[in-house]
Design an enzyme around this catalytic site. Structure first.
Site, PDB file in Angstrom:
ATOM      1  N   GLU A   1      35.681  42.484  29.080  1.00 39.77           N
ATOM      2  CA  GLU A   1      37.010  41.953  29.377  1.00 39.77           C
ATOM      3  C   GLU A   1      36.771  40.544  29.901  1.00 39.77           C
ATOM      4  OE1 GLU A   1      39.174  44.133  32.405  1.00 39.77           O
ATOM      5  OE2 GLU A   1      40.508  42.436  32.649  1.00 39.77           O
TER       6      GLU A   1
ATOM      7  N   ASP B   1      19.669  39.698  34.299  1.00 42.30           N
ATOM      8  CA  ASP B   1      19.035  40.088  33.038  1.00 42.30           C
ATOM      9  C   ASP B   1      18.160  41.326  33.176  1.00 42.30           C
ATOM     10  OD1 ASP B   1      20.377  38.168  31.738  1.00 42.30           O
ATOM     11  OD2 ASP B   1      18.635  36.952  31.159  1.00 42.30           O
TER      12      ASP B   1
ATOM     13  N   LYS C   1      27.152  46.654  39.840  1.00 38.07           N
ATOM     14  CA  LYS C   1      26.828  45.343  40.429  1.00 38.07           C
ATOM     15  C   LYS C   1      28.127  44.551  40.523  1.00 38.07           C
ATOM     16  CE  LYS C   1      24.710  41.061  40.566  1.00 38.07           C
ATOM     17  NZ  LYS C   1      25.935  40.411  41.051  1.00 38.07           N
TER      18      LYS C   1
ATOM     19  N   SER D   1      31.718  43.889  38.015  1.00 38.20           N
ATOM     20  CA  SER D   1      33.113  43.493  38.270  1.00 38.20           C
ATOM     21  C   SER D   1      33.187  42.047  38.762  1.00 38.20           C
ATOM     22  CB  SER D   1      33.721  44.430  39.323  1.00 38.20           C
ATOM     23  OG  SER D   1      33.008  44.281  40.528  1.00 38.20           O
TER      24      SER D   1
ATOM     25  N   THR E   1      29.294  38.714  43.810  1.00 34.08           N
ATOM     26  CA  THR E   1      28.997  38.520  45.235  1.00 34.08           C
ATOM     27  C   THR E   1      30.287  38.433  46.052  1.00 34.08           C
ATOM     28  OG1 THR E   1      26.919  37.496  44.724  1.00 34.08           O
ATOM     29  CG2 THR E   1      27.894  36.887  46.825  1.00 34.08           C
TER      30      THR E   1
ATOM     31  N   ARG F   1      43.889  35.036  37.369  1.00 34.31           N
ATOM     32  CA  ARG F   1      43.971  36.330  36.665  1.00 34.31           C
ATOM     33  C   ARG F   1      43.759  36.047  35.187  1.00 34.31           C
ATOM     34  NH1 ARG F   1      48.511  39.278  36.208  1.00 34.31           N
ATOM     35  NH2 ARG F   1      49.676  37.389  35.832  1.00 34.31           N
ATOM     36  N   CYS F   2      43.015  36.917  34.516  1.00 31.67           N
ATOM     37  CA  CYS F   2      42.795  36.666  33.088  1.00 31.67           C
ATOM     38  C   CYS F   2      44.115  36.755  32.317  1.00 31.67           C
ATOM     39  CB  CYS F   2      41.745  37.614  32.523  1.00 31.67           C
ATOM     40  SG  CYS F   2      42.148  39.340  32.736  1.00 31.67           S
TER      41      CYS F   2
ATOM     42  N   ASN G   1      38.015  38.633  41.289  1.00 31.35           N
ATOM     43  CA  ASN G   1      39.466  38.680  41.495  1.00 31.35           C
ATOM     44  C   ASN G   1      40.032  40.093  41.657  1.00 31.35           C
ATOM     45  OD1 ASN G   1      39.114  39.292  38.807  1.00 31.35           O
ATOM     46  ND2 ASN G   1      40.777  38.006  38.059  1.00 31.35           N
TER      47      ASN G   1
HETATM   48  O1  G3H Z   1      41.706  39.000  35.620  1.00 38.45           O
HETATM   49  C1  G3H Z   1      41.836  39.919  34.816  1.00 38.45           C
HETATM   50  C2  G3H Z   1      42.582  41.111  35.171  1.00 38.45           C
HETATM   51  O2  G3H Z   1      42.292  42.148  34.265  1.00 38.45           O
HETATM   52  C3  G3H Z   1      44.062  40.865  35.254  1.00 38.45           C
HETATM   53  O3  G3H Z   1      44.692  41.998  35.725  1.00 38.45           O
HETATM   54  O4  G3H Z   1      47.014  41.715  34.872  1.00 38.45           O
HETATM   55  O5  G3H Z   1      46.500  43.302  36.701  1.00 38.45           O
HETATM   56  O6  G3H Z   1      46.415  40.850  37.095  1.00 38.45           O
HETATM   57  P1  G3H Z   1      46.242  41.960  36.112  1.00 38.45           P
END
Ligand code: G3H
Length: 471
Positions: free
Chosen positions: A251, A216, A178, A152, A181, A284-285, A155
């Site tokens: 993702e 790795d 994992k 993970s 950090t 955020r992605c 964020n």
């Molecule tokens: O940073 C990537 C996350 O999957 C974004 O999630 O749309 O709930 O902020 P979110």
């Protein structure tokens, strides 16, 4: 707070006694430490999970449900404490941190329910004349894959782990987790509850440490059956290269476009764009990372965005590198002649939001994922140009289309090369029961509720050959 490794249900320091100190992004104060696993501990985590799979895979669904439900109950009593820890660790405001814990528990509950009602299939062959009725019948069910490696990012240390770990465990997989950090202290507290709830030893092993040392080792271990990763496109590309052909759930980054047409409700668009671009500082992605606005309404939209931005409350960026990168992109746009409408000042790692217009494809902000509080605006002259610009992206996570004309919205949405299109709304992964996934540089595989149960399992067909079914 000191996080340990969780191996075989035991909380352990690393044999090397090496630790990683954790500093608060708010003020740089030391707030705890993590055990730094060495190579042999990383290998052991996978081997112990592989051993545990031998029995966990045959456990009753009712037992798996009971343990996960108990974890849910334990964690539900600790939401404020976990939210506070998350806030101090990743500099999310308290409301967002609390919402992350709450939505993660909701997802856990929904996953348990979805597994309860997961259906298998049966097949008959008597549509083919050569098989008489009842001669060949099959049961198709789903079973666990083996050891799932879950990784993970900083964020969403809890939400972007539970959406991997809950479906993995409920489908009979064992897990090596994992976390990045940054965020690992909260993750440790959260997943310790799963051990307390009664997971058998080795079913969930928790490993922290430097990716350059153990990354790795985990990714290439032959006993890993699926890698579920959320993080940067750069690391995602590395995983694709080294992962020995195991199934991947990736993702990765996003450069979510917001197309605003001449038919948009501009107040609505401005408010969604500002919240989409700047919540959690744009880290955020799914943040809105580029606005493509029709020239005829650009000035009005920019005015509205500008005034909404006055209300923003920022928190510090996750680290100095992230803040430096955003500033570098802004400087590049400035050097190449963009119009700086608001230039956010910087104090330590606290970066105030920036708004920049007249972005062109030659500027880095047009293509690169800023992952920070800067909103670039591109003026477009037609629907065709908006779509062309949007699809020039190396990413393909989400896009938004703002218009009151649903015919127009659907026509544009249909042509956008992304996993999700939001009509009149900001980019968002949730609600977490919605299918979610990206294409191109944004990753592969669709997660969700049932989608994740499917991803974390394989179909198995058992064919019953019967010879005396005439009656
Ligand atoms: O940073 C990537 C996350 O999957 C974004 O999630 O749309 O709930 O902020 P979110």
């Amino acid at each position: 707070m000191n996080a340990k490794l969780i191996l075989d249900n035991e909380l352990k320091d690393s044999q090397s006694t090496e630790i990683i100190k954790v500093y608060s992004p708010w003020d740089g104060a030391e707030i705890g430490s993590l055990a730094a696993a060495n190579e042999s501990e990383a290998k052991y985590a996978v081997e112990s999970a592989a051993q545990a799979f031998k029995t966990w895979r045959y456990s009753n669904l009712s037992d798996r449900i009971a343990i996960l439900s108990k974890a849910h109950t334990l964690l539900s009593q600790r939401i404020p404490e976990l939210a506070q820890l998350l806030k101090s660790e990743i500099a999310k405001n308290y409301a967002d941190a609390k919402s992350e814990i709450e939505r993660s528990l909701e997802y856990l509950e929904l996953t348990i329910d979805a597994a309860r009602f997961l259906k298998g299939k049966s097949f008959n062959a008597d549509m083919f004349p050569k098989y008489e009725r009842g001669r060949k019948q099959a049961v198709y069910k789903r079973e666990g894959l083996g050891v799932v490696l879950a990784i993970s990012p900083f964020n969403y240390p809890i939400n972007l782990s539970i959406t991997k770990i809950a479906p993995a465990l409920i489908m009979g997989n064992t897990v090596v987790f994992k976390p990045a950090t940054v965020g690992a202290l909260t993750a440790f507290e959260f997943y310790k509850a799963f051990i307390e709830a009664g997971l058998p030893k080795g079913v969930l092993n928790f490993v922290t440490g430097s990716s350059s040392k153990i990354g790795d080792v985990l990714l290439t271990h032959p006993q890993i059956s699926l890698i579920a990763f959320t993080g940067s496109t750069r690391v995602g590309d590395h995983i694709k290269k080294v992962s020995n052909g195991v199934p991947l759930l990736l993702e990765l980054g996003g450069k979510d476009n917001a197309i605003v047409t001449a038919n948009a409700d501009l107040d609505r668009a401005a408010s969604e764009i500002v919240s989409g671009a700047f919540s959690y500082n744009g880290q955020r992605c799914t943040a809105q990372k580029l606005v493509l606005v029709y020239e005829s309404i650009a000035a009005e939209l920019i005015n509205k965005i500008q005034s909404k931005m006055q209300e923003l409350q920022m928190t510090p960026m996750i680290d100095a590198g992230a803040a430096n990168y955003v500033q570098e992109l802004v400087q590049d746009a400035k050097d190449k002649g963009a119009q700086i409408i608001i230039e956010g000042t910087r104090e330590g790692n606290l970066l105030k939001p920036s708004l920049i217009s007249n972005i062109t494809p030659q500027m880095r902000l047009f293509k690169e994922e800023q992952f920070g509080p800067v909103l670039p605006i591109v003026l477009v002259s037609s629907e065709q140009q908006a779509i062309e610009y949007a699809n020039m992206s190396d990413f393909g996570l989400q896009a938004s289309v703002y218009t009151k004309d649903l015919e127009e919205a659907y026509r544009i949405a249909d042509q956008l090369e992304v996993g999700t299109v939001q009509i009149n709304g900001r980019g968002d992964r949730g609600p977490d029961n919605y299918p979610f996934g990206g294409i191109k540089g944004s990753g592969m595989a669709m997660q969700g509720l049932e989608e994740s149960l499917e991803l974390m399992s394989r179909g198995k067909l058992t064919v019953l050959n019967l010879y005396n079914q005439k009656h």
